[in-house]
Motif scaffolding. Structure first.
Motif, PDB file in Angstrom:
ATOM      1  N   LEU A  74       0.843  -1.208   0.000  1.00 26.61           N
ATOM      2  CA  LEU A  74       0.000   0.000   0.000  1.00 26.61           C
ATOM      3  C   LEU A  74       0.876   1.256   0.000  1.00 26.61           C
ATOM      4  N   ALA A  75       1.973   1.188   0.761  1.00 26.45           N
ATOM      5  CA  ALA A  75       2.906   2.325   0.780  1.00 26.45           C
ATOM      6  C   ALA A  75       3.541   2.509  -0.595  1.00 26.45           C
ATOM      7  N   GLU A  76       3.882   1.385  -1.245  1.00 22.59           N
ATOM      8  CA  GLU A  76       4.525   1.479  -2.562  1.00 22.59           C
ATOM      9  C   GLU A  76       3.571   2.054  -3.612  1.00 22.59           C
ATOM     10  N   VAL A  77       2.328   1.639  -3.550  1.00 19.39           N
ATOM     11  CA  VAL A  77       1.333   2.173  -4.496  1.00 19.39           C
ATOM     12  C   VAL A  77       1.182   3.681  -4.296  1.00 19.39           C
ATOM     13  N   ALA A  78       1.124   4.103  -3.042  1.00 17.28           N
ATOM     14  CA  ALA A  78       0.984   5.549  -2.751  1.00 17.28           C
ATOM     15  C   ALA A  78       2.199   6.310  -3.281  1.00 17.28           C
ATOM     16  N   TYR A  79       3.372   5.750  -3.054  1.00 13.27           N
ATOM     17  CA  TYR A  79       4.624   6.385  -3.491  1.00 13.27           C
ATOM     18  C   TYR A  79       4.639   6.550  -5.006  1.00 13.27           C
ATOM     19  N   ARG A  80       4.317   5.462  -5.706  1.00 12.13           N
ATOM     20  CA  ARG A  80       4.354   5.512  -7.185  1.00 12.13           C
ATOM     21  C   ARG A  80       3.317   6.501  -7.721  1.00 12.13           C
ATOM     22  N   GLN A  81       2.113   6.472  -7.114  1.00 10.70           N
ATOM     23  CA  GLN A  81       1.062   7.380  -7.596  1.00 10.70           C
ATOM     24  C   GLN A  81       1.432   8.837  -7.313  1.00 10.70           C
ATOM     25  N   MET A  82       2.075   9.070  -6.175  1.00 15.22           N
ATOM     26  CA  MET A  82       2.473  10.460  -5.853  1.00 15.22           C
ATOM     27  C   MET A  82       3.490  10.977  -6.854  1.00 15.22           C
ATOM     28  N   LEU A  83       4.397  10.094  -7.280  1.00 16.14           N
ATOM     29  CA  LEU A  83       5.381  10.538  -8.265  1.00 16.14           C
ATOM     30  C   LEU A  83       4.726  10.775  -9.624  1.00 16.14           C
ATOM     31  N   GLU A  84       3.804   9.890  -9.985  1.00 14.29           N
ATOM     32  CA  GLU A  84       3.177   9.990 -11.309  1.00 14.29           C
ATOM     33  C   GLU A  84       2.210  11.168 -11.372  1.00 14.29           C
ATOM     34  N   LEU A  85       1.335  11.241 -10.387  1.00 13.67           N
ATOM     35  CA  LEU A  85       0.331  12.321 -10.334  1.00 13.67           C
ATOM     36  C   LEU A  85      -0.180  12.401  -8.892  1.00 13.67           C
ATOM     37  N   PHE A  92     -15.285  19.956 -12.736  1.00 15.26           N
ATOM     38  CA  PHE A  92     -15.316  20.588 -14.051  1.00 15.26           C
ATOM     39  C   PHE A  92     -14.889  19.647 -15.179  1.00 15.26           C
ATOM     40  N   ARG A  93     -15.446  18.464 -15.175  1.00 18.48           N
ATOM     41  CA  ARG A  93     -15.268  17.498 -16.268  1.00 18.48           C
ATOM     42  C   ARG A  93     -13.828  17.044 -16.451  1.00 18.48           C
ATOM     43  N   THR A  94     -13.083  16.951 -15.336  1.00 16.86           N
ATOM     44  CA  THR A  94     -11.790  16.267 -15.421  1.00 16.86           C
ATOM     45  C   THR A  94     -11.840  15.067 -14.481  1.00 16.86           C
ATOM     46  N   ALA A  95     -10.951  14.129 -14.701  1.00 19.61           N
ATOM     47  CA  ALA A  95     -10.817  12.983 -13.803  1.00 19.61           C
ATOM     48  C   ALA A  95      -9.383  12.490 -13.911  1.00 19.61           C
ATOM     49  N   THR A  96      -9.030  11.545 -13.079  1.00 18.14           N
ATOM     50  CA  THR A  96      -7.717  10.905 -13.159  1.00 18.14           C
ATOM     51  C   THR A  96      -7.968   9.398 -13.198  1.00 18.14           C
ATOM     52  N   PRO A  97      -6.991   8.595 -13.573  1.00 16.18           N
ATOM     53  CA  PRO A  97      -7.297   7.161 -13.705  1.00 16.18           C
ATOM     54  C   PRO A  97      -7.753   6.467 -12.409  1.00 16.18           C
ATOM     55  N   PRO A  98      -7.096   6.680 -11.236  1.00 14.72           N
ATOM     56  CA  PRO A  98      -7.472   5.830 -10.090  1.00 14.72           C
ATOM     57  C   PRO A  98      -8.942   5.927  -9.664  1.00 14.72           C
ATOM     58  N   PRO A  99      -9.536   7.115  -9.527  1.00 10.60           N
ATOM     59  CA  PRO A  99     -10.937   7.109  -9.090  1.00 10.60           C
ATOM     60  C   PRO A  99     -11.879   6.495 -10.117  1.00 10.60           C
ATOM     61  N   VAL A 100     -11.556   6.636 -11.401  1.00  8.87           N
ATOM     62  CA  VAL A 100     -12.427   6.029 -12.421  1.00  8.87           C
ATOM     63  C   VAL A 100     -12.351   4.501 -12.294  1.00  8.87           C
ATOM     64  N   GLU A 101     -11.117   4.004 -12.145  1.00 11.31           N
ATOM     65  CA  GLU A 101     -10.959   2.547 -11.981  1.00 11.31           C
ATOM     66  C   GLU A 101     -11.620   2.053 -10.704  1.00 11.31           C
ATOM     67  N   LEU A 102     -11.473   2.838  -9.644  1.00 10.26           N
ATOM     68  CA  LEU A 102     -12.063   2.419  -8.361  1.00 10.26           C
ATOM     69  C   LEU A 102     -13.594   2.421  -8.441  1.00 10.26           C
ATOM     70  N   VAL A 335      -4.247   9.508  -5.182  1.00  8.92           N
ATOM     71  CA  VAL A 335      -3.405   8.642  -4.340  1.00  8.92           C
ATOM     72  C   VAL A 335      -4.293   7.787  -3.427  1.00  8.92           C
ATOM     73  N   CYS A 336      -5.311   8.397  -2.859  1.00 11.49           N
ATOM     74  CA  CYS A 336      -6.223   7.643  -1.976  1.00 11.49           C
ATOM     75  C   CYS A 336      -6.931   6.548  -2.772  1.00 11.49           C
ATOM     76  N   ALA A 337      -7.353   6.883  -3.981  1.00 15.47           N
ATOM     77  CA  ALA A 337      -8.076   5.885  -4.794  1.00 15.47           C
ATOM     78  C   ALA A 337      -7.136   4.747  -5.196  1.00 15.47           C
ATOM     79  N   ALA A 338      -5.893   5.073  -5.521  1.00 13.86           N
ATOM     80  CA  ALA A 338      -4.931   4.019  -5.898  1.00 13.86           C
ATOM     81  C   ALA A 338      -4.697   3.078  -4.716  1.00 13.86           C
ATOM     82  N   VAL A 339      -4.594   3.648  -3.525  1.00 15.46           N
ATOM     83  CA  VAL A 339      -4.392   2.812  -2.330  1.00 15.46           C
ATOM     84  C   VAL A 339      -5.634   1.965  -2.060  1.00 15.46           C
ATOM     85  N   ALA A 340      -6.813   2.552  -2.258  1.00 16.17           N
ATOM     86  CA  ALA A 340      -8.047   1.777  -2.054  1.00 16.17           C
ATOM     87  C   ALA A 340      -8.094   0.584  -3.005  1.00 16.17           C
TER      88      ALA A 340
END
Ligand code: PLP
Length: 458
Positions: A74-85, A92-102, A335-340
């Motif tokens: 879980l720590a590694e996923v958070a770390y990688r996601q923080m570096l990426e985005l 306003f009609r934007t999203a990022t990959p983790p919440p859409v996947e979640l 980051v929260c969604a990626a960890v979830a």
């Protein structure tokens, strides 16, 4: 700063009193005790405080660390996601990959549990925020349906739905209402389905019918056309682990359907395995229109909550063309969604929910029945999956309480903590909700420590 890095505990405790206001706390007591207990490390089911005491965490933090502490992935996923985005918003009609996947992943889990109606997910950061979302969404829905008079929420006494103004109002805790002049208008509280407290000695079926009838009576007294939704925790957690009698939820569901009232399941504690099922509504066999989730969604590693909404509600919003003018800066935090997502992977891979249903849940129930229920101070020892409560009474065989208005629970809790077990007191009961990774040996330790603490108190 060096004191923080080195965990200089006496200095931290002084700073705690001088500057830190902990949540849901008496600041007089914080001062009297010379600061809060500082927890510095945790692994598996064990937390360690700054003085080096190890405690078995019988509460999974605050009913949330379902996969246990110290999960590197879980720590590694958070770390990688923080570096990426590390952040971008979902306004306003934007999203990022983790919440859409979640959202898609949760829709899939809900489809299996529920049958495919709950396919849309709104993200927030906490259980309270999720229930605030419910509050605004439900009223918006009825307004858009041209039934704006349907604005009243029905909840139960002693329910806990959060600490924001709307969620604390939805909750049924009078002592919380006193502060801040709550509840806000349009919220009604009815009796809770608490067999030990309010149906002692009563036939469970008759009690279930009586508790459900109280809801229908209130609906009729107010006028069914004014009721927007009924909200309830499948098992009331912070109210004292109130497990409703069989048949209660089916009756509540039938009443909601009869009057066209939305049924909201607050799964903030029950969701993600606590009862040995993915969701509490699955265990009790009812189908809500809206579901609030938090805690076990990320096992507490990062704050995230989700509000699942039926197709019909979203279709109504879409048909109206209106914006839903609600949301938080951190709705769908990447980051929260990626960890979830990674937390859900662990729950599935290790079959922690199946294990709770088949193995650890029954093991806890048997140990409580054998070693806690017979204790002279215990009025009832109940559990479901890995959540449970021990009711402390003045006279065996009754539900009569000790004098002192709820002091027996904190006394026993303090003996538990002194013996190396973290549990919580709710009035005259001890409640437990350990991580789902708890072993048989740790369940034995949990139960035996409570038994010994009861002896200490007796
Ligand atoms: N709903 C239920 C059933 C809860 O138990 C809680 C917290 O314990 C909440 C809502 C509020 O969640 P949070 O503390 O994340 O705001």
């Amino acid at each position: 700063m060096s004191s923080l890095r080195n965990h200089d505990i006496p200095a931290l405790r002084q700073l705690d009193v001088a500057h830190h206001l902990p949540a849901q706390s008496s600041y007089a007591l914080q001062q009297e005790l010379g600061g809060s207990r500082i927890i510095t490390h945790a692994k598996g089911c064990t937390v360690t405080d700054g003085e080096g005491h190890s405690l078995l965490d019988g509460m999974a933090g605050l009913w949330c660390v379902n996969v246990g502490y110290g999960r590197d992935e879980l720590a590694e996923v958070a770390y990688r996601q923080m570096l990426e985005l590390p952040y971008y918003n979902t306004f306003f009609r934007t999203a990022t990959p983790p919440p859409v996947e979640l959202a898609a992943r949760l829709a899939g889990l809900l489809a299996k549990a529920h049958g495919g109606e709950l396919q849309h997910i709104f993200f927030n950061s906490s259980g309270s925020e999720s229930n605030d979302t419910v509050f605004r969404l439900v009223r918006t829905y009825w307004m858009l349906k041209g039934q704006g008079d349907r604005s009243v929420f029905i909840s139960r006494h002693n329910a806990y739905h959060g600490s924001t103004v709307a969620s604390a109002s939805l909750g049924g805790m009078d002592f919380m209402h006193v502060q801040g002049g709550l509840p806000i208008p349009g919220i009604e509280h009815v009796m809770q389905p608490y067999p030990f407290g309010e149906g002692f000695g009563e036939d469970p079926e008759a009690f279930a019918a009586r508790a459900a009838q109280a809801i229908e009576d209130r609906i009729l007294a107010i006028g069914p056309e004014k009721i927007a939704a009924f909200i309830g925790e499948p098992v009331q957690g912070a109210g004292g682990v109130i497990i409703p009698p069989p048949g209660y939820w089916q009756k509540v569901e039938a009443i909601c359907r009869k009057y066209g009232i939305l049924l909201v399941a607050d799964e903030v504690i029950c969701g993600f395995g606590r009862l040995g099922s993915w969701f509490g509504f699955q265990h009790f066999g009812f189908t809500p229109d809206i579901v609030s989730m938090a805690k076990g969604l990320s096992s507490g590693y990062l704050p995230i909550s989700a509000t699942a909404v039926s197709r019909e509600i979203v279709a109504t919003l879409r048909a109206s063309g209106e914006e839903f003018v609600h949301g938080y800066t951190y709705s769908g935090h990447p980051v929260c969604a990626a960890v979830a997502l990674a937390n859900l992977d662990i729950l599935e891979r290790e079959d922690l929910i199946g294990r709770t249903a088949r193995d650890t849940g029954p093991y806890l129930a048997a140990a409580m029945a054998e070693r806690l229920a017979p204790h002279p101070l215990v009025g009832e020892a109940r559990s479901l999956g890995l959540i449970g409560a021990v009711e402390i009474v003045a006279e065996k065989g009754t539900n009569r309480r000790h004098g002192g208005g709820g002091k027996a629970g904190p006394i026993v809790r303090d003996h538990c903590i002194a013996r190396g077990l973290m549990v919580r007191a709710i009035r005259d009961s001890i409640v437990m909700s350990p991580p789902l990774v708890i072993t048989h040996a740790q369940i034995d330790q949990l139960v035996d420590t409570i038994a010994a603490a009861l002896d200490d108190a007796g």
